[in-house]
Design an enzyme around this catalytic site. Sequence first.
Site, PDB file in Angstrom:
ATOM      1  N   CYS A 134      48.998  56.852  36.966  1.00  0.00           N
ATOM      2  CA  CYS A 134      50.444  56.533  36.955  1.00  0.00           C
ATOM      3  C   CYS A 134      51.205  57.056  38.012  1.00  0.00           C
ATOM      4  O   CYS A 134      51.458  58.267  38.309  1.00  0.00           O
ATOM      5  CB  CYS A 134      51.127  57.087  35.673  1.00  0.00           C
ATOM      6  SG  CYS A 134      52.891  56.991  35.552  1.00  0.00           S
ATOM      7  N   CYS A 137      54.416  58.494  37.695  1.00  0.00           N
ATOM      8  CA  CYS A 137      54.364  60.191  37.404  1.00  0.00           C
ATOM      9  C   CYS A 137      54.024  61.140  38.246  1.00  0.00           C
ATOM     10  O   CYS A 137      54.405  62.252  38.512  1.00  0.00           O
ATOM     11  CB  CYS A 137      53.571  60.182  36.073  1.00  0.00           C
ATOM     12  SG  CYS A 137      53.562  58.782  34.844  1.00  0.00           S
ATOM     13  N   ASP A 138      52.787  60.759  39.267  1.00  0.00           N
ATOM     14  CA  ASP A 138      51.948  61.698  40.086  1.00  0.00           C
ATOM     15  C   ASP A 138      52.198  61.244  41.276  1.00  0.00           C
ATOM     16  O   ASP A 138      51.583  62.441  42.071  1.00  0.00           O
ATOM     17  CB  ASP A 138      50.718  61.728  39.384  1.00  0.00           C
ATOM     18  CG  ASP A 138      50.476  62.006  37.790  1.00  0.00           C
ATOM     19  OD1 ASP A 138      51.061  62.822  37.539  1.00  0.00           O
ATOM     20  OD2 ASP A 138      49.647  61.470  37.459  1.00  0.00           O
TER      21      ASP A 138
END
Length: 306
Positions: A134, A137-138
């Site tokens: 993701c 997200c990261d």
Amino acid sequence: MKRIYDLLVIGGGPGGYTAALYAARAGLSVAVLEKLSAGGQMALTDTVDNYPGFPEGIDGFSLGENMQLQAERFGAVTELAEVLDMDLSGKEKAVHTSEGTFWGKTVVISTGASPRKLGLPNEEFYTGKGLHYCAACDGMRYKGKTVAVLGGGDSAVADALALARIAEKVIIVHRRDTLRATKVYHQTLEEASNVTFLWNSEVTELLGQGKLSGIKLKHVQTGEETELSVDGVFVSIGREPSSGLVKNYLELDERGYIVAGENTATSLPGVYAVGDVRTKKLRQIVTAVADGAYAAYAAEEYIAQV
Ligand code: NAP
């Protein structure tokens, strides 16, 4: 006493909460069973730019929360529970969860899909230690660093463009010599000066000691093997439906998606499939919410008939 809801929704993504909203507004009793938090995969999306009504875009987490609140305003309840098993065959459908058994006259399955894995040894070990699924997200972990994005579809390209704004260098690794992604992305990619491509390349090994530091690649035509040093790898090679729990009850296609058309009807009366988990061409938030509205309508009709 055993409570039987008119509608049980399994999964609190956009399709699930839209089904809950429409059903609750129609006067049905509705419970949404959700493992974590509202929004499903959408909640992991940094900015949703293609859901109408938000000219500046909206972050997926807030959109999910809003959908939950809107359904709850009309009486739908959310139960934080992990579904472990179910029995959908009878007139009263039982859903067994970590918090006990829930009963419904009708059931909407909106369990979505999750990122496809590479299937390499050590993949689990490196997940979160340099290997990610993701970008939204990261991605921030890789400010000023070099990352590889694996895949050639819309997701891979969207991830590469998002990462290009953070990382110093982004390398798209694709097993073909051309992108599958829609044309609209191509020009934007060409304009991103820090994005390069490695065509006809497959990842055969994840390299590193304790943490991922590179990947081994094989040229699909020549078989030549090379190593690429990177700080992080983002896998973006498509998704797989979360349909394991219903595989004994509902007809699935060869890729594991629940067979259901625009009317969301599955192979079992009173059971509907919405969003990414069902067979469909375009898996988007707008198509998931459209499914949700239809499923609630179909559930209402079914209850009136039985
Ligand atoms: P996708 O379109 O199925 O593309 C998957 C890509 O990964 C393909 O290029 C495929 O290669 C590659 N791939 C699959 N398995 C692989 C493996 N084991 N090893 C290496 N590469 C592998 O999936 P997606 O990009 O996630 O998109 C899914 C859907 O969401 C699409 O309908 C897409 O349009 C939509 N989407 C829309 C947006 C948007 O902003 N509107 C953003 C993201 C996604 P091959 O080409 O060789 O098969």
